[in-house]
Design an enzyme around this catalytic site. Structure first.
Site, PDB file in Angstrom:
ATOM      1  N   ASP A   9       0.817  -1.334   0.128  1.00  0.00           N
ATOM      2  CA  ASP A   9      -0.055  -0.099  -0.087  1.00  0.00           C
ATOM      3  C   ASP A   9       1.008   1.189  -0.092  1.00  0.00           C
ATOM      4  OD1 ASP A   9      -2.418   1.616   0.605  1.00  0.00           O
ATOM      5  OD2 ASP A   9      -1.615   1.652   2.458  1.00  0.00           O
ATOM      6  N   ASP A  11      -0.222   5.112   0.806  1.00  0.00           N
ATOM      7  CA  ASP A  11      -0.585   6.083   1.644  1.00  0.00           C
ATOM      8  C   ASP A  11      -0.653   5.501   3.288  1.00  0.00           C
ATOM      9  OD1 ASP A  11      -0.592   8.676   0.178  1.00  0.00           O
ATOM     10  OD2 ASP A  11      -2.450   7.985  -0.537  1.00  0.00           O
ATOM     11  N   ASP A 168      -1.627  -1.026   5.964  1.00  0.00           N
ATOM     12  CA  ASP A 168      -2.180  -0.309   7.270  1.00  0.00           C
ATOM     13  C   ASP A 168      -3.398  -0.251   7.726  1.00  0.00           C
ATOM     14  OD1 ASP A 168      -2.461   1.797   5.239  1.00  0.00           O
ATOM     15  OD2 ASP A 168      -2.880   2.959   6.865  1.00  0.00           O
TER      16      ASP A 168
END
Length: 227
Positions: A9, A11, A168
């Site tokens: 991922d 951001d 995240d």
């Protein structure tokens, strides 16, 4: 478990861009003569793509403006704010360098508009690590649908079960589970209520260098996995 490639991922995992995304949201609010909001609030809206972000922002302000009208205004600000102040999280640059030196294929799989990803990676000096980028608009589907992760694995030429998704958020975790791809989570990103310790994962780490031993890569920068 044999891990032959990594799918990251962007951001909240590699890059802390929340302040810039929040500024883009606030510029939308400026254009609509609506009050600005704190970046901490916007941080909780990040992860499901631009349409979801703008829809959440409009709902927060109880604005009656149609999403289709708001999106072009937001995107203008998003482009302008893209390189305003993004920062790599600690440990990201050395971890990526170690992975590349070891010959581990790597991809980006993000809901960020795909056209914004290459200039951001170039600005941060990590563009050369990622031959495969799957972003918002690359496919009709976005995470948590598994299709973007499956496309990233296909682009790398590695079986899904031999890729490790690193993210995240609940969106990342759900996409990995749906794709049947092993997943590792970072503690420092934008989890949006995800209980990182309660969901199944290969590892939960505070620093990406802690993932290197999973691939048999050791070195001076190695850190404990945290779990």
């Amino acid at each position: 478990m044999a891990i032959d490639a990594l799918v990251f991922d962007l951001d909240g995992t590699l890059v802390d861009s929340a302040a810039d995304i929040a500024e883009a949201v606030n510029r939308l609010f400026d254009a609509l003569a609506l009050p600005r909001v704190d970046a901490a609030l916007v941080r909780g809206w990040i992860g499901d793509g631009v349409s979801a972000l703008v829809a959440t922002a409009l709902a927060h302000q109880r604005s009656a403006l149609a999403l289709e009208q708001a999106l072009p205004v937001f995107m203008a600000g998003y482009h302008d704010c893209l390189l305003r102040s993004p920062q790599l999280y600690p440990g990201v640059a050395p971890a990526l360098a170690s992975l590349q030196q070891a010959g581990v294929p790597m991809a980006i799989c993000t809901n960020k508009p795909v056209e914004l990803v290459p200039p951001l990676l170039a600005h941060l000096g990590i563009a050369g690590h990622f031959p495969v980028i799957v972003g918002g608009g690359s496919l009709p589907q976005r995470k948590p649908d598994p299709a973007p992760l499956l496309a990233a694995a296909q682009g790398l030429g590695v079986a899904v079960q031999n890729c490790l998704m690193v993210g995240d958020s609940a969106t990342d975790h759900a996409a990995a589970i749906a794709a049947q791809m092993p997943v590792a989570l970072v503690r420092y990103g934008y989890p949006r209520g995800l209980d990182l310790e309660a969901v199944p994962s290969v590892a939960v780490v505070d620093d990406l260098r802690a993932l290197l031993p999973l691939l048999g890569i050791a070195g001076a920068d190695e850190l404990p996995a945290g779990r």
